[in-house]
Design a protein around this motif. Structure first.
Motif: not given
Length: 138
Positions: A47-53, A55-64
Motif C-alpha cells: 500500500a505504501l508503494t501504491y501511494v508513493v509511486f 497506482l497506474d505506475y505500479i499496475k504497469s508492471f505489477f498488477d496481481p
C-alpha cells in the motif's frame, strides 16, 4: 507529488518489510507473530508503494488479482481446518511431525503452519483488494 527521499526510502523498505512479514509468518506458531500480522505487514508495504509511486505506475508492471490471493488463502485455511476430520480427529486438530534435515537439525512441521499461510494470503488479498479498488478511479 512525492519526493525523491520518499521514493528512495520506499524502495529500501519494500524488500526488508516483505522479508520481515515472512519472518513473522514463519515464527507465528511458537513465537509472537503469525499469518495475520505478517499479512498486515506485507499489505502495508505494498500500500505504501501504491501511494508513493501511484497506482497506474505500479499496475504497469505489477498488477496481481488480489481477489485470487484471498480465495487461495481461504481455501487453504479451510482445507487445513477440515483435514483432521477424515482421520477421525476433531475439527481444527493440529498435527505435529519432527523431521531431521541436514544443516538444520530437527525441524518441527506443524499443520497449523498451513493455516497461518492461508490467513496470510486472506489478509493480503482482502486488504489490497480493498485498497486497490478504493484507489482506482474507474
Amino acid at each position: 507529488m512525492t519526493t525523491t527521499i520518499t521514493k528512495t526510502v520506499t524502495k529500501i523498505c519494500l524488500p526488508l518489510v516483505i522479508l520481515f512479514s515472512i519472518s513473522l509468518l514463519l515464527a507465528g506458531h511458537n513465537n509472537p507473530g503469525g499469518g495475520f500480522i505478517g499479512g498486515v505487514m506485507f499489505a502495508s508495504v505494498i500500500a505504501l508503494t501504491y501511494v508513493v509511486f501511484g497506482l497506474d505506475y505500479i499496475k504497469s508492471f505489477f498488477d496481481p488479482d488480489w481477489g485470487k490471493w484471498f480465495a487461495f488463502g481461504l481455501i487453504l485455511a479451510s482445507l487445513t481446518a477440515f483435514a483432521a476430520i477424515p482421520f477421525g480427529h476433531n475439527f481444527f486438530r493440529s498435527a505435529v511431525e519432527f523431521v531431521h534435515l541436514p544443516f538444520f537439525g530437527e525441524v518441527e512441521l506443524v499443520s497449523a503452519g498451513l493455516f497461518d499461510i492461508g490467513v496470510y494470503f486472506v489478509v493480503i488479498g482482502s486488504l489490497l483488494f480493498i485498497f486497490k479498488n478504493v484507489g482506482d478511479d474507474e
